[in-house]
Design an enzyme around this catalytic site. Sequence first.
Site, PDB file in Angstrom:
ATOM      1  N   ASN A   1       0.865  -1.177   0.000  1.00  0.00           N
ATOM      2  CA  ASN A   1       0.000   0.000   0.000  1.00  0.00           C
ATOM      3  C   ASN A   1       0.908   1.235   0.000  1.00  0.00           C
ATOM      4  OD1 ASN A   1      -1.824   2.013   0.506  1.00  0.00           O
ATOM      5  ND2 ASN A   1      -2.863   0.944   2.192  1.00  0.00           N
TER       6      ASN A   1
ATOM      7  N   ARG B   1      -2.179  -2.019  -3.845  1.00  0.00           N
ATOM      8  CA  ARG B   1      -3.405  -1.239  -3.688  1.00  0.00           C
ATOM      9  C   ARG B   1      -3.296  -0.014  -4.588  1.00  0.00           C
ATOM     10  NH1 ARG B   1      -4.857   3.314   0.534  1.00  0.00           N
ATOM     11  NH2 ARG B   1      -6.954   3.660  -0.200  1.00  0.00           N
TER      12      ARG B   1
ATOM     13  N   GLU C   1      -7.934  -5.528   4.490  1.00  0.00           N
ATOM     14  CA  GLU C   1      -7.725  -5.236   3.069  1.00  0.00           C
ATOM     15  C   GLU C   1      -6.494  -5.954   2.529  1.00  0.00           C
ATOM     16  OE1 GLU C   1      -8.374  -1.254   4.587  1.00  0.00           O
ATOM     17  OE2 GLU C   1      -9.017  -0.686   2.576  1.00  0.00           O
TER      18      GLU C   1
ATOM     19  N   LYS D   1       3.326   0.901   3.076  1.00  0.00           N
ATOM     20  CA  LYS D   1       2.937  -0.111   4.060  1.00  0.00           C
ATOM     21  C   LYS D   1       2.912  -1.450   3.340  1.00  0.00           C
ATOM     22  CE  LYS D   1      -0.470   2.593   6.345  1.00  0.00           C
ATOM     23  NZ  LYS D   1      -1.883   2.738   6.614  1.00  0.00           N
TER      24      LYS D   1
ATOM     25  N   ARG E   1     -12.216  15.464   6.429  1.00  0.00           N
ATOM     26  CA  ARG E   1     -12.984  15.792   5.212  1.00  0.00           C
ATOM     27  C   ARG E   1     -14.418  16.144   5.563  1.00  0.00           C
ATOM     28  NH1 ARG E   1     -11.300  10.413   2.690  1.00  0.00           N
ATOM     29  NH2 ARG E   1      -9.090  10.743   2.246  1.00  0.00           N
TER      30      ARG E   1
ATOM     31  N   HIS F   1     -12.551   2.654  -0.915  1.00  0.00           N
ATOM     32  CA  HIS F   1     -12.588   1.620   0.138  1.00  0.00           C
ATOM     33  C   HIS F   1     -13.192   0.308  -0.364  1.00  0.00           C
ATOM     34  CE1 HIS F   1     -12.863   4.909   3.491  1.00  0.00           C
ATOM     35  NE2 HIS F   1     -11.609   4.554   3.298  1.00  0.00           N
TER      36      HIS F   1
END
Length: 396
Positions: free
Chosen positions: A8, A90, A383, A15, A240, A179
């Site tokens: 990721n 990802r 994930e 990551k 956000r 997501h």
Amino acid sequence: MAKTIAVNAGSSSLKWQLYSMPEEVVIAKGIVERIGLNDSIFTIKYGDGQKFELVQDIENHEVAIHMLLEQLIKLNIIDKLEEITGAGHRIVAGGEHFKVSTIIDDAALKLVDDLAEFAPLHNPAEATVIRVFQKLLPETLNVGVFDTSFHTSMPAVNYLYSLPKQYYNDFAARKYGAHGTSHRYVSERAAELLGKPIEETKIITCHLGNGASITAVDGGKSIDTSMGFTPLAGLTMGTRSGDIDPSILPYLMDKLGLTDIKDMINILNKESGLLGISGVSSDMRDLLEASEENPDAGLAIEIFEDRVRKYIGSYIATMNGVDAIVFTAGIGENDADMRRNVINGLTWLGCDIDESKNNVRGEETVLSTENAKVKVFLIPTDEELMIARDVEALKK
Ligand code: ADP
């Protein structure tokens, strides 16, 4: 033994998690932070609780991956690089093209680059990392796992904005969501918990972390989701704003003396949400602590819960029913008060939370009462595992 690494990559971080497959056992994981800045932090966790940490300047992703591969061998986590037969990456924006996880060859990589317009901070970094993998691990299968893929099943009724249709035709301006890997993972697990084929289920998945989104999953397919053209839309998030009336933008720009719309969008992305309302923090744990003395922290929590409840309600209408509601990610998995407050506003619709079961963190749990019409589940998301599984499925 075949190993698969789930990667990721962010603009300044990397990551990763290394699996032994097909056993799905995590053998090591780590993170490289502050890539391109000074005092980058390089961490690997492995074995039974061992940790390797290094603080030094890491100038780019290529250097970071070089170090990572070298340390995996030095720490005896792997014997040779050839053991890593798969790498799942990802990728934030897959546009309308990437409907499923895909082997990344040169043509696919060019498309990932071309989609940078939709995720300027992410897609270029992800493409760079894939190129480094191609160079350093030439025999490894690279697979792109896209945040948007799961939502490509949305019907036009839900992905189109009520704008001149030409803007969709000419510029692909539409809702894409995000997501997706998490929503797919927890919805599949929820169907297993329901004991029904996923094709016969209606599930609402609430991924509530720093970034947050809710998806209506009908028959195993995403049919609507709260994030939009970008992850800025939908729920109130850490920083956000979520949904707002766009007419407020020129009004505020005028009041604030801003002339560049990018500065305003930056405020919506980085200074709004829980942080903006509370003036304290974007982190739910901080707000829970501050709320006893600071009414704005309490108000931020109430607004967050209200938006979650409203999206669940609207998706029950979208699907004309629901079998299960799933809570996942940092806030969803850990904040029992939030789950109770949300579900207690939905009792008329057949939800009923079991207080004795709700007081739990990060553990898969059925939270609803025995006789509730709608099941409520806590399902920790994973994930990285979903990414590793997708790679495995594409290996010959
Ligand atoms: P992301 O991956 O989007 O950065 P996470 O899924 O890790 O985010 O979620 C982070 C959020 O989860 C933060 O707002 C954090 O405060 C919240 N969180 C973590 N633990 C708890 C807890 N015990 N109670 C309430 N919120 C929590």
